[in-house]
Design an enzyme around this catalytic site. Structure first.
Site, mmCIF file in Angstrom:
data_model
loop_
_atom_site.group_PDB
_atom_site.id
_atom_site.type_symbol
_atom_site.label_atom_id
_atom_site.label_comp_id
_atom_site.label_asym_id
_atom_site.label_seq_id
_atom_site.Cartn_x
_atom_site.Cartn_y
_atom_site.Cartn_z
ATOM 1 N N THR A 276 0.818 -1.216 0.000
ATOM 2 C CA THR A 276 0.000 0.000 0.000
ATOM 3 C C THR A 276 0.849 1.263 0.000
ATOM 4 O O THR A 276 0.418 2.299 -0.517
ATOM 5 C CB THR A 276 -0.979 0.022 1.189
ATOM 6 O OG1 THR A 276 -0.247 -0.152 2.415
ATOM 7 C CG2 THR A 276 -2.028 -1.082 1.044
ATOM 8 N N ALA B 149 4.577 -4.485 -9.629
ATOM 9 C CA ALA B 149 3.821 -4.328 -10.880
ATOM 10 C C ALA B 149 2.363 -3.982 -10.584
ATOM 11 O O ALA B 149 1.803 -3.025 -11.134
ATOM 12 C CB ALA B 149 3.906 -5.609 -11.704
ATOM 13 N N GLY B 150 1.737 -4.761 -9.698
ATOM 14 C CA GLY B 150 0.347 -4.494 -9.361
ATOM 15 C C GLY B 150 0.163 -3.219 -8.564
ATOM 16 O O GLY B 150 -0.813 -2.479 -8.758
ATOM 17 N N ASP B 151 1.090 -2.936 -7.655
ATOM 18 C CA ASP B 151 0.990 -1.722 -6.835
ATOM 19 C C ASP B 151 1.105 -0.465 -7.691
ATOM 20 O O ASP B 151 0.374 0.512 -7.485
ATOM 21 C CB ASP B 151 2.095 -1.702 -5.774
ATOM 22 C CG ASP B 151 2.111 -2.954 -4.913
ATOM 23 O OD1 ASP B 151 1.050 -3.585 -4.752
ATOM 24 O OD2 ASP B 151 3.194 -3.306 -4.417
ATOM 25 N N ARG C 192 -1.592 -13.412 0.059
ATOM 26 C CA ARG C 192 -0.301 -13.975 0.457
ATOM 27 C C ARG C 192 -0.565 -15.051 1.504
ATOM 28 O O ARG C 192 -0.633 -14.756 2.704
ATOM 29 C CB ARG C 192 0.618 -12.879 1.018
ATOM 30 C CG ARG C 192 0.970 -11.792 0.014
ATOM 31 C CD ARG C 192 1.860 -12.332 -1.101
ATOM 32 N NE ARG C 192 2.231 -11.292 -2.065
ATOM 33 C CZ ARG C 192 1.581 -11.032 -3.180
ATOM 34 N NH1 ARG C 192 0.498 -11.750 -3.493
ATOM 35 N NH2 ARG C 192 1.973 -10.088 -4.007
ATOM 36 N N TRP D 75 11.065 -10.863 7.681
ATOM 37 C CA TRP D 75 11.315 -10.800 9.112
ATOM 38 C C TRP D 75 10.396 -9.701 9.656
ATOM 39 O O TRP D 75 10.675 -8.506 9.512
ATOM 40 C CB TRP D 75 12.777 -10.455 9.391
ATOM 41 C CG TRP D 75 13.742 -11.497 8.909
ATOM 42 C CD1 TRP D 75 14.278 -12.516 9.632
ATOM 43 C CD2 TRP D 75 14.309 -11.617 7.587
ATOM 44 N NE1 TRP D 75 15.128 -13.275 8.852
ATOM 45 C CE2 TRP D 75 15.167 -12.742 7.587
ATOM 46 C CE3 TRP D 75 14.157 -10.879 6.404
ATOM 47 C CZ2 TRP D 75 15.874 -13.140 6.457
ATOM 48 C CZ3 TRP D 75 14.856 -11.276 5.285
ATOM 49 C CH2 TRP D 75 15.711 -12.395 5.316
#
Length: 303
Positions: free
Chosen positions: A31, A256-258, A167, A102
């Site tokens: 985001t 790419a999508g963001d 995810r 992490w």
């Protein structure tokens, strides 16, 4: 007309490949990446803010300075003692990426804990962006808090945009993942899924099946991203398809999508033409995947 875009989620420390086998540090997260690309293309009279939580340590200081340097506001970011930002490393194989994470003490996991702060930020905004990753890192109670505020925003006429960004490793069960993603869609007025995720995790046999499923959840407008096969738009009764832009060499598909999401929203909220916005966003995403890392410099992007 001027407006305010608010992106809600987790920004992380990013380690990416550099020359000579070295790693380069940056900051990114789905985001935040969307906010970055929206800021690149929104008019100057629009503000873009990020809503998250960070720690009180040195790396959190660096992250806040980085976010501000990209023109994204940090006034809505909480600081929490004893917490730090999460970290991830990008692994590349012929341009396709995988990640190591992490994030066990990530401050962003507590971003919705203060309901009053969350409500104030959403009420002050015109466009709100969140994702499946935003939902995945929160406790079930905090998911409920966030979605309740987003439903209020949608009911008041605000544009609430949701990328399911599925995810599985972030979820404790596939059933809860599917249920919570569906709840996220119910809170949104615009959903921007990736078809490969929807096919894999919801069993959709076609893009039409994905559109029908989200429509059944009450989503008014849908943009289904399908990689090299472009994007399919369902806005009310209108359907359109936008092909992907041609790419000679794929270097890194991170973001790419963001980048599509951020540049699409920037064009759509100003001009109101979803098809033209998707066409422009496809060109931006094509430029982004020809460079390393999630955040590509303005000089390497379409004007």
């Amino acid at each position: 007309m001027a407006g305010r875009l608010l992106a809600i989620g987790e920004c992380m420390v990013e380690l990416m490949q550099a020359d000579g086998g070295l790693m380069r540090k940056s900051f990114a997260g789905d985001t935040f990446n969307t906010a970055y690309y929206a800021r690149r293309y929104l008019p100057a009279d629009w503000s873009v803010d990020y809503f998250t939580a960070v720690g009180c340590d040195m790396i959190s200081d660096e992250m806040l300075a980085f976010i501000e340097s990209k023109g994204v506001g940090t006034g809505r970011i909480a600081r929490i003692e004893g917490r730090s930002p999460g970290l991830y490393m990008i692994h590349l194989n012929d341009g396709e990426r995988s990640f190591s994470y992490w994030r066990s003490t990530s401050a962003a996991k507590l971003l919705a804990r203060d309901a009053d702060r969350l409500r104030a930020a959403i009420e002050a905004s015109d466009v709100i962006v969140f994702s499946g990753i935003t939902l995945a890192i929160l406790s079930p109670e905090d998911v409920d808090t966030l979605l309740a505020e987003l439903r209020r925003a949608r009911a008041s006429g605000k544009l609430v945009a949701f990328d399911p960004n599925i995810r599985p490793r972030l979820w404790d069960s596939a059933e809860r993942m599917r249920e919570t993603i569906s709840d996220g869609a119910r809170a949104a007025s615009l959903v921007m899924p990736s078809f490969d995720d929807e096919a894999t995790h919801f069993g959709d046999a076609s893009i039409e099946a994905t559109i029908a499923r989200y429509r059944a959840l009450g989503v008014a407008d849908i943009v289904v991203k399908d990689g090299a096969d472009g994007a399919t738009l369902a806005f009310g009764e209108r359907r359109s398809h936008v092909p992907s832009a041609r790419v000679e060499t794929i270097v890194d598909t991170t973001s790419a999508g963001d980048s599509f999401n951020g540049s699409f929203l920037a064009r759509y909220v100003v001009a109101g033409d979803a098809t033209e916005a998707a066409r422009f966003a496809a060109a931006v995403a094509a430029a982004v995947i020809q460079h390393h890392g999630a955040l590509v410099e303005k000089e390497k992007l379409p004007g």
